[in-house]
Structures are given as structure tokens and as C-alpha cells.
Enzyme design. Structure first.
Site, mmCIF file in Angstrom:
data_model
loop_
_atom_site.group_PDB
_atom_site.id
_atom_site.type_symbol
_atom_site.label_atom_id
_atom_site.label_comp_id
_atom_site.label_asym_id
_atom_site.label_seq_id
_atom_site.Cartn_x
_atom_site.Cartn_y
_atom_site.Cartn_z
ATOM 1 N N ASN A 123 29.782 38.928 50.952
ATOM 2 C CA ASN A 123 30.334 37.688 50.398
ATOM 3 C C ASN A 123 29.183 36.817 49.931
ATOM 4 O OD1 ASN A 123 32.318 35.632 49.832
ATOM 5 N ND2 ASN A 123 31.594 34.565 51.659
ATOM 6 N N ASP A 178 31.663 33.044 57.557
ATOM 7 C CA ASP A 178 30.372 32.682 56.940
ATOM 8 C C ASP A 178 29.218 32.844 57.921
ATOM 9 O OD1 ASP A 178 32.000 29.912 55.244
ATOM 10 O OD2 ASP A 178 31.786 32.004 54.634
ATOM 11 N N SER A 202 23.847 32.003 49.610
ATOM 12 C CA SER A 202 23.543 33.098 50.537
ATOM 13 C C SER A 202 24.511 34.260 50.295
ATOM 14 C CB SER A 202 23.718 32.625 51.989
ATOM 15 O OG SER A 202 22.981 31.436 52.242
ATOM 16 N N HIS A 244 28.148 32.850 49.486
ATOM 17 C CA HIS A 244 28.549 31.524 49.965
ATOM 18 C C HIS A 244 27.578 30.506 49.377
ATOM 19 C CE1 HIS A 244 30.266 28.547 52.693
ATOM 20 N NE2 HIS A 244 29.041 28.169 52.982
HETATM 21 C C1 GRF Z 1 31.068 29.950 43.599
HETATM 22 O O1 GRF Z 1 30.426 28.737 43.935
HETATM 23 C C2 GRF Z 1 30.954 30.883 44.777
HETATM 24 O O2 GRF Z 1 29.797 30.636 45.559
HETATM 25 C C3 GRF Z 1 32.160 30.518 45.578
HETATM 26 O O3 GRF Z 1 33.174 30.383 44.594
HETATM 27 C C4 GRF Z 1 32.575 29.725 43.452
HETATM 28 C C5 GRF Z 1 33.140 30.250 42.166
HETATM 29 O O4 GRF Z 1 32.793 31.605 42.066
HETATM 30 N N1 GRF Z 1 32.451 31.503 46.565
HETATM 31 P P1 GRF Z 1 33.241 32.506 40.771
HETATM 32 O O5 GRF Z 1 32.799 31.762 39.526
HETATM 33 O O6 GRF Z 1 34.752 32.643 40.825
HETATM 34 O O7 GRF Z 1 32.503 33.792 40.955
#
Ligand code: GRF
Length: 197
Positions: A108, A146, A137, A110
């Protein structure tokens, strides 16, 4: 044989796009499915445009029965037979039921420098705390939300006039660098941590 990667999304899927675009040439992995809990996720069309199979399982009809939703996710995943799951902007908390089945093969990303700021609203919390830097991360997913082993981090400065939005934008650029790098190492069986300058 390349490792088969399924990517789970909930929204725009910018991390999914970065991961898919990185799996070219002699990369040790290839994307076999993009799976969303949100049928309206913008990332679904992006995945289709990239030629990756997509599927959506709306979590809402399952109501509070998280395990029933996860059983449906698991069944769909088993059809794609992934070796690795990459959660990428996937916004559902997974129960131990699902994690038990995929732990050790599930990553994942984060948007914080774990272990600081687990959970939501990470950028607003870092700014409110007066931190000088933030970041993202990539970690292995375990039952500790997390809290799994961190496989990589990237750092950005927090600027005096930053808002959560401006900071999120700066961090997202680093997410798109970090996640593909960690996925490639992970697909090669390399779990040593990488810290991007
Ligand atoms: C990002 O900030 C990611 O870290 C979090 O969701 C946000 C959007 O991610 N988990 P994405 O553009 O859908 O990949």
C-alpha cells in the site's frame, strides 16, 4: 515468468497509472487486473485506455458486512491469479479475514512519513503540527492499519504557505516515483528499504 500484479483503486488512480506505465520491457512484473470498489472511479477508464483488464465491485450493497464484500473481492482476484496486490488510492479498510489471505503479497502507499500520521488527513495534520517535511511511504499491508513494514519512503519540504492541497500535490509526484521503484524491487524479492532523496 513475470509476477502477476493486481492493483486496487477507489478513485482517480494516478498511482495505478504510474505502476502500469512502469511495468514494461524486462520488468519482473505485469499488471493483470485493476479492481475498484467504486464503479465510478476515474481510474477504471484510465486502466482500460492502458489495455489493462478492469473490474468493479461496489462495496455499498454489502452495507456493514465487510467480510462479504471482501469475499467478493477475493473471488474476483482469484480469477486473475495475482502474485502481488498493490493498493493504490484504495480507500477501504481491509479486515483480518482478507489480510490473512494476502499478507506478504500486498503493498500500500500511504501519504505520510510512517509511522507518523497513520489514517486520514495526513497533510493537514503535518502542517498543523508545524512539521518541516512530509512525504509518502510504501509498506506491506498487515492487520495493523498503516503499520506494516515500510519498504520505501520519499520526502518533500513543507513550505510556509502550504495548504493540504498544495502539499498533497507535491507528495503525489513523489508517490509516482516511489511506488514503481518499490514494486519492482518487491517483484524481484528484494524487501530492503529504499529512501528517496
Ligand atoms: C494518494 O494521495 C494516495 O497516497 C492515497 O490516495 C491518493 C490518491 O491516489 N492513498 P490515486 O491518485 O487514486 O492513486
Amino acid at each position: 515468468m513475470k509476477k502477476r500484479v493486481a492493483i486496487l483503486i477507489s478513485g482517480g488512480g494516478s498511482n495505478m497509472v504510474a505502476l502500469v506505465n512502469s511495468m514494461t520491457g524486462d520488468h519482473p512484473a505485469r499488471p493483470v487486473l485493476v479492481l475498484s470498489n467504486n464503479p465510478q472511479a476515474g481510474g477504471i477508464e484510465k486502466a482500460r485506455d492502458l489495455g489493462v483488464e478492469t473490474s468493479a465491485i461496489d462495496h455499498r450493497p454489502f452495507g456493514r458486512d465487510r467480510e462479504a464484500f471482501e469475499a467478493a473481492l477475493h473471488a474476483r482476484l482469484m480469477e486473475a491469479k495475482p502474485d502481488i496486490l498493490a493498493l493504490a488510492g484504495f480507500m477501504r479498510v481491509l479486515t483480518p479475514w482478507f489480510i490473512e489471505r494476502w499478507q506478504g503479497r500486498m503493498l500500500n502507499i500511504h501519504p505520510s512519513l510512517l509511522p507518523r500520521y497513520k489514517g486520514l488527513d495526513t497533510h493537514a495534520r503535518a502542517i498543523a503540527a508545524g512539521d518541516r517535511e512530509a512525504g509518502c511511504s510504501v509498506h506491506e499491508v498487515t492487520a495493523d492499519l498503516d503499520g506494516g513494514p515500510v519498504l520505501g519512503q520519499a520526502r518533500v519540504p513543507i513550505l510556509p504557505d502550504d495548504t493540504p492541497e498544495s502539499l498533497a500535490e507535491r507528495v503525489l509526484v513523489q508517490e509516482h516515483r516511489l511506488y514503481p521503484m518499490v514494486l519492482e524491487r518487491f517483484a524481484r524479492g528484494n524487501r530492503t528499504r529504499v529512501d528517496l532523496p
